[in-house]
Design a protein around this motif. Structure first.
Motif, PDB file in Angstrom:
ATOM      1  N   GLN A   1       0.771  -1.173  -0.249  1.00 35.77           N
ATOM      2  CA  GLN A   1      -0.038   0.076  -0.107  1.00 35.77           C
ATOM      3  C   GLN A   1       0.838   1.210   0.024  1.00 35.77           C
ATOM      4  OE1 GLN A   1      -2.565   0.497   3.592  1.00 35.77           O
ATOM      5  NE2 GLN A   1      -4.092   1.638   2.408  1.00 35.77           N
ATOM      6  N   PHE A   2       2.026   1.125   0.842  1.00 32.79           N
ATOM      7  CA  PHE A   2       2.910   2.424   0.994  1.00 32.79           C
ATOM      8  C   PHE A   2       3.583   2.775  -0.543  1.00 32.79           C
ATOM      9  CE2 PHE A   2       7.263   4.218   1.408  1.00 32.79           C
ATOM     10  CZ  PHE A   2       6.652   5.290   2.060  1.00 32.79           C
TER      11      PHE A   2
ATOM     12  N   ARG B   1       2.536   1.882  -3.383  1.00 39.25           N
ATOM     13  CA  ARG B   1       1.391   2.182  -4.475  1.00 39.25           C
ATOM     14  C   ARG B   1       1.204   3.501  -4.331  1.00 39.25           C
ATOM     15  NH1 ARG B   1      -0.544  -3.027  -3.250  1.00 39.25           N
ATOM     16  NH2 ARG B   1      -0.229  -4.525  -4.891  1.00 39.25           N
ATOM     17  N   SER B   2       0.830   3.970  -3.059  1.00 38.79           N
ATOM     18  CA  SER B   2       0.731   5.242  -2.897  1.00 38.79           C
ATOM     19  C   SER B   2       1.866   6.470  -3.270  1.00 38.79           C
ATOM     20  CB  SER B   2       0.310   5.666  -1.355  1.00 38.79           C
ATOM     21  OG  SER B   2       1.584   5.503  -0.586  1.00 38.79           O
ATOM     22  N   ALA B   3       3.101   5.844  -3.336  1.00 38.79           N
ATOM     23  CA  ALA B   3       4.153   6.439  -3.821  1.00 38.79           C
ATOM     24  C   ALA B   3       4.138   6.424  -5.515  1.00 38.79           C
ATOM     25  CB  ALA B   3       5.447   6.116  -3.262  1.00 38.79           C
ATOM     26  N   GLY B   4       3.343   5.769  -5.885  1.00 33.60           N
ATOM     27  CA  GLY B   4       3.356   5.802  -7.480  1.00 33.60           C
ATOM     28  C   GLY B   4       4.023   4.469  -8.172  1.00 33.60           C
ATOM     29  N   TYR B   5       4.473   3.531  -7.378  1.00 33.70           N
ATOM     30  CA  TYR B   5       5.034   2.267  -7.934  1.00 33.70           C
ATOM     31  C   TYR B   5       3.947   1.390  -8.508  1.00 33.70           C
ATOM     32  CZ  TYR B   5       9.294   4.242  -6.204  1.00 33.70           C
ATOM     33  OH  TYR B   5      10.289   4.950  -5.769  1.00 33.70           O
TER      34      TYR B   5
END
Length: 65
Positions: free
Chosen positions: A25-26, A28-32
């Motif tokens: 989740q972390f 993905r929230s950073a755009g990965y």
């Protein structure tokens, strides 16, 4: 879009469900782009099916491999 403009692609391999979900989740929230696997066998299958990856984050003590 050049390779430098696209978000990174990661394979996250962690057998502890809660930790895998939190880290995924972390990231993905950073755009990965994150593909998750829960054990060694699943990691090999995901690597073959969903790669290539820019980075593999791998737990060292995994079941099955």
């Amino acid at each position: 879009m050049t390779p430098m403009d696209r978000p990174g692609s990661l394979l996250l391999v962690e057998d502890e469900h809660r930790l895998r979900m939190l880290v995924g989740q972390f990231l993905r929230s950073a755009g990965y782009r994150v593909v998750e696997a829960a054990d060694g066998r699943e990691a090999v299958a995901r690597f073959a099916a969903d790669g290539p990856f820019d980075l593999v984050l791998l737990d060292l003590n995994l079941p099955y491999l």
